[in-house]
Design a protein around this motif. Structure first.
Motif, PDB file in Angstrom:
ATOM      1  N   GLU A  71     -21.995  17.768  13.646  1.00 32.97           N
ATOM      2  CA  GLU A  71     -20.772  17.156  13.114  1.00 32.97           C
ATOM      3  C   GLU A  71     -21.103  15.929  12.269  1.00 32.97           C
ATOM      4  O   GLU A  71     -20.474  15.680  11.237  1.00 32.97           O
ATOM      5  CB  GLU A  71     -19.840  16.779  14.259  1.00 32.97           C
ATOM      6  N   HIS A  74     -22.066  16.780   8.601  1.00 33.62           N
ATOM      7  CA  HIS A  74     -20.915  17.042   7.736  1.00 33.62           C
ATOM      8  C   HIS A  74     -20.169  15.753   7.404  1.00 33.62           C
ATOM      9  O   HIS A  74     -19.740  15.545   6.266  1.00 33.62           O
ATOM     10  CB  HIS A  74     -19.969  18.042   8.399  1.00 33.62           C
ATOM     11  N   HIS A 108     -18.806  23.611  11.000  1.00 37.84           N
ATOM     12  CA  HIS A 108     -18.286  22.479  10.226  1.00 37.84           C
ATOM     13  C   HIS A 108     -18.291  22.743   8.713  1.00 37.84           C
ATOM     14  O   HIS A 108     -18.633  21.862   7.934  1.00 37.84           O
ATOM     15  CB  HIS A 108     -19.101  21.221  10.540  1.00 37.84           C
ATOM     16  N   ASP A 109     -17.903  23.935   8.336  1.00 38.25           N
ATOM     17  CA  ASP A 109     -17.871  24.227   6.899  1.00 38.25           C
ATOM     18  C   ASP A 109     -16.498  24.750   6.475  1.00 38.25           C
ATOM     19  O   ASP A 109     -16.384  25.650   5.650  1.00 38.25           O
ATOM     20  CB  ASP A 109     -18.975  25.239   6.541  1.00 38.25           C
ATOM     21  N   GLU A 110     -15.461  24.144   7.033  1.00 41.23           N
ATOM     22  CA  GLU A 110     -14.106  24.564   6.668  1.00 41.23           C
ATOM     23  C   GLU A 110     -13.829  24.344   5.187  1.00 41.23           C
ATOM     24  O   GLU A 110     -13.064  25.089   4.568  1.00 41.23           O
ATOM     25  CB  GLU A 110     -13.062  23.790   7.492  1.00 41.23           C
ATOM     26  N   ASP A 111     -14.452  23.296   4.624  1.00 38.35           N
ATOM     27  CA  ASP A 111     -14.232  22.997   3.207  1.00 38.35           C
ATOM     28  C   ASP A 111     -15.114  23.820   2.281  1.00 38.35           C
ATOM     29  O   ASP A 111     -15.031  23.697   1.064  1.00 38.35           O
ATOM     30  CB  ASP A 111     -14.452  21.504   2.932  1.00 38.35           C
ATOM     31  N   LYS A 112     -15.979  24.686   2.841  1.00 39.77           N
ATOM     32  CA  LYS A 112     -16.867  25.558   2.067  1.00 39.77           C
ATOM     33  C   LYS A 112     -17.743  24.761   1.090  1.00 39.77           C
ATOM     34  O   LYS A 112     -18.056  25.210  -0.003  1.00 39.77           O
ATOM     35  CB  LYS A 112     -16.072  26.624   1.305  1.00 39.77           C
ATOM     36  N   HIS A 144     -19.495  34.816   9.975  1.00 38.06           N
ATOM     37  CA  HIS A 144     -18.341  34.499   9.123  1.00 38.06           C
ATOM     38  C   HIS A 144     -18.671  33.458   8.061  1.00 38.06           C
ATOM     39  O   HIS A 144     -17.815  33.125   7.243  1.00 38.06           O
ATOM     40  CB  HIS A 144     -17.215  33.943   9.995  1.00 38.06           C
TER      41      HIS A 144
END
Length: 275
Positions: A71, A74, A108-112, A144
């Motif tokens: 975390e 990121h 922790h890659d929701e923002d790509k 994913h």
């Protein structure tokens, strides 16, 4: 090179002499000094990346160490984003640092924003999180993720359990790339050939294979980071060209309409004046 605190973490930031083209985080094996990764750092600097070196202290904190550090990576990128105006990043991690790099991609890659991960001989232990046996809980999955993930494996060092090494992680996540560095030592990716005081317990490996593994890893690291940067620049350049072309076409169209309207008005005046 400067030591900084970013998002509450002490890191060493090394910048290229020219405008940066990317940001790459370099995560060490557990408690291994950053100086052992100078060759990897220099390779990334040579392609104009800002390198953020993060020495992984595996003893602090004692609980949730790997998840907390994932975390933190990121969070650090989000803060660095403001400094360098670079909206994507890469991670290179070795051993436990490789596992943490994989956790960033998975959790922790929701923002790509993560382009690529190169995990050098990752170790999924203490605790196991990607390779749990059936019936022992859910595994973190990489199936994913949007980032390009490459792992290497040496299969050396008695402390690296084969049920929890890179090959085992691959068995649960067939979408990731796996590169075999057979007969190389676990510390082959470090400078000085991994000549550390504890090399005996980690598996020294064959000297020739160690040298090959290190050179091959650097080639992979540069290729993944560079191809992403070049690809993004090409796409952005293409988008700009399309946008400029559309703007020019609209301007021509507007000029033509204005000209036609002018001609129509002139003809109406002539008709009214009987000319």
């Amino acid at each position: 090179e400067e030591e900084r605190e970013i998002a509450g973490c002490r890191v060493v930031v090394t910048k290229p002499l020219v405008k940066p083209l990317g940001v790459t985080f370099l995560l060490t094996a557990a408690n291994i000094p950053l100086s052992k990764y100078d060759s990897i750092r220099d390779a990334l600097i040579s392609i104009n990346h800002v390198v953020v070196g993060y020495c992984i202290n595996a003893l602090c904190p004692l609980w949730g160490n790997h998840r907390i550090k994932a975390e933190e990576v990121h969070d650090m990128f989000k803060e660095l984003n403001k400094d360098y105006r670079v909206f994507e990043y890469n991670i290179v991690g070795h051993s436990i640092g490789g596992k943490i790099a994989l956790m960033v991609a998975a959790l922790h890659d929701e923002d790509k924003a993560l382009n690529s991960v190169v995990a050098l001989d990752p170790v999924d232990q203490s605790p196991v999180e990607f390779t749990k046996e059936k019936g022992k809980g859910d595994n973190i999955s990489l199936q994913h993720v949007g980032a390009d993930i490459t792992m290497t494996i040496t299969e050396s060092g008695f402390f690296v359990d084969r049920d929890h090494n890179g090959r085992a992680i691959k068995s649960f996540n067939p979408n990731v790339n796996l590169v075999l560095h057979r007969n190389a030592g676990h510390m082959a990716y470090c400078d000085e050939g991994g000549e550390l005081s504890w090399k005996a317990v980690m598996g020294a490996g064959n000297p020739d294979r160690n040298e090959f593994a290190k050179k091959d890893a650097i080639k992979i690291i540069k290729g993944k980071a560079q191809s992403k940067v070049d690809g993004k620049h090409f796409k952005r350049g293409a988008k700009k060209l399309v946008a400029d072309t559309k703007a020019a076409a609209k301007e021509l169209s507007d000029d033509a309409k204005t000209s036609a309207q002018g001609m129509g008005t002139g003809m109406m005046l002539k008709g009214m004046l009987g000319m």
